[in-house]
Write a protein that holds these residues in place. Structure first.
Motif, PDB file in Angstrom:
ATOM      1  N   UNK A  40       0.835  -1.202   0.000  1.00  0.00           N
ATOM      2  CA  UNK A  40       0.000   0.000   0.000  1.00  0.00           C
ATOM      3  C   UNK A  40       0.868   1.249   0.000  1.00  0.00           C
ATOM      4  N   UNK A  41       1.834   1.312   0.885  1.00  0.00           N
ATOM      5  CA  UNK A  41       2.670   2.504   1.006  1.00  0.00           C
ATOM      6  C   UNK A  41       3.488   2.758  -0.252  1.00  0.00           C
ATOM      7  N   UNK A  47       1.272  10.010  -1.387  1.00  0.00           N
ATOM      8  CA  UNK A  47       0.772  10.170  -0.017  1.00  0.00           C
ATOM      9  C   UNK A  47       1.881  10.567   0.951  1.00  0.00           C
ATOM     10  N   UNK A  48       3.045  10.903   0.404  1.00  0.00           N
ATOM     11  CA  UNK A  48       4.187  11.265   1.235  1.00  0.00           C
ATOM     12  C   UNK A  48       4.789  12.573   0.746  1.00  0.00           C
ATOM     13  N   UNK A  49       5.296  13.351   1.684  1.00  0.00           N
ATOM     14  CA  UNK A  49       5.952  14.619   1.367  1.00  0.00           C
ATOM     15  C   UNK A  49       7.451  14.381   1.248  1.00  0.00           C
ATOM     16  N   UNK A  50       8.009  14.788   0.132  1.00  0.00           N
ATOM     17  CA  UNK A  50       9.441  14.649  -0.087  1.00  0.00           C
ATOM     18  C   UNK A  50      10.156  15.748   0.693  1.00  0.00           C
ATOM     19  N   UNK A  79       7.818  11.900   4.386  1.00  0.00           N
ATOM     20  CA  UNK A  79       6.958  12.052   5.554  1.00  0.00           C
ATOM     21  C   UNK A  79       5.509  11.767   5.166  1.00  0.00           C
ATOM     22  N   UNK A  80       4.818  10.891   5.898  1.00  0.00           N
ATOM     23  CA  UNK A  80       3.449  10.546   5.523  1.00  0.00           C
ATOM     24  C   UNK A  80       2.497  11.736   5.661  1.00  0.00           C
ATOM     25  N   UNK A  81       1.608  11.864   4.690  1.00  0.00           N
ATOM     26  CA  UNK A  81       0.532  12.841   4.741  1.00  0.00           C
ATOM     27  C   UNK A  81      -0.714  12.061   5.136  1.00  0.00           C
ATOM     28  N   UNK A  82      -1.110  12.181   6.385  1.00  0.00           N
ATOM     29  CA  UNK A  82      -2.184  11.348   6.915  1.00  0.00           C
ATOM     30  C   UNK A  82      -3.499  11.576   6.177  1.00  0.00           C
ATOM     31  N   UNK A  83      -3.789  12.812   5.789  1.00  0.00           N
ATOM     32  CA  UNK A  83      -5.022  13.086   5.055  1.00  0.00           C
ATOM     33  C   UNK A  83      -5.074  12.325   3.737  1.00  0.00           C
ATOM     34  N   UNK A  84      -3.974  12.339   3.003  1.00  0.00           N
ATOM     35  CA  UNK A  84      -3.914  11.611   1.731  1.00  0.00           C
ATOM     36  C   UNK A  84      -4.017  10.109   1.956  1.00  0.00           C
ATOM     37  N   UNK A  85      -3.302   9.604   2.969  1.00  0.00           N
ATOM     38  CA  UNK A  85      -3.380   8.168   3.253  1.00  0.00           C
ATOM     39  C   UNK A  85      -4.799   7.748   3.623  1.00  0.00           C
ATOM     40  N   UNK A  86      -5.478   8.571   4.388  1.00  0.00           N
ATOM     41  CA  UNK A  86      -6.861   8.243   4.760  1.00  0.00           C
ATOM     42  C   UNK A  86      -7.760   8.195   3.525  1.00  0.00           C
TER      43      UNK A  86
END
Length: 93
Positions: A40-41, A47-50, A79-86
């Motif tokens: 998934x990741x 879904x992550x910030x560079x 760095x994970x972007x929790x909003x995008x992952x959700x």
């Protein structure tokens, strides 16, 4: 109340495990689980910030990792972007 600055994996690991728990709760609401997380990741780099600036030279002696565009230590994802992952997890079948 005293406030102290903290950093490192002793802070990021529990925080990320909490994020994963929240994401798994979204799946559980559909009667499913996330299962093995890596596919998934790694299939959703958006879904992550560079992180492109800074370093971890905590001693100021020139040793450590320099941030560079397109690659981040440990996962390579950023760095994970929790909003995008959700959003991604909510859209999963």
């Amino acid at each position: 109340m005293e406030v102290n600055m903290v950093s490192g994996t002793s802070c990021s690991a529990p925080a990320f495990s909490g994020f994963v728990t929240l994401l798994n709760n979204i799946r559980l609401a559909k009667g499913k689980t996330l299962g093995f997380l890596n596919p998934l990741l790694y299939s959703h780099p958006e879904a992550f910030e560079d992180i492109t600036e800074g370093d971890n030279d905590v001693n100021g002696d020139g040793y450590g990792w320099q941030c560079t565009p397109g690659w981040d230590p440990v996962t390579g994802l950023g760095t994970p972007n929790m909003g995008r992952l959700m959003e991604i997890v909510k859209a999963m079948e």
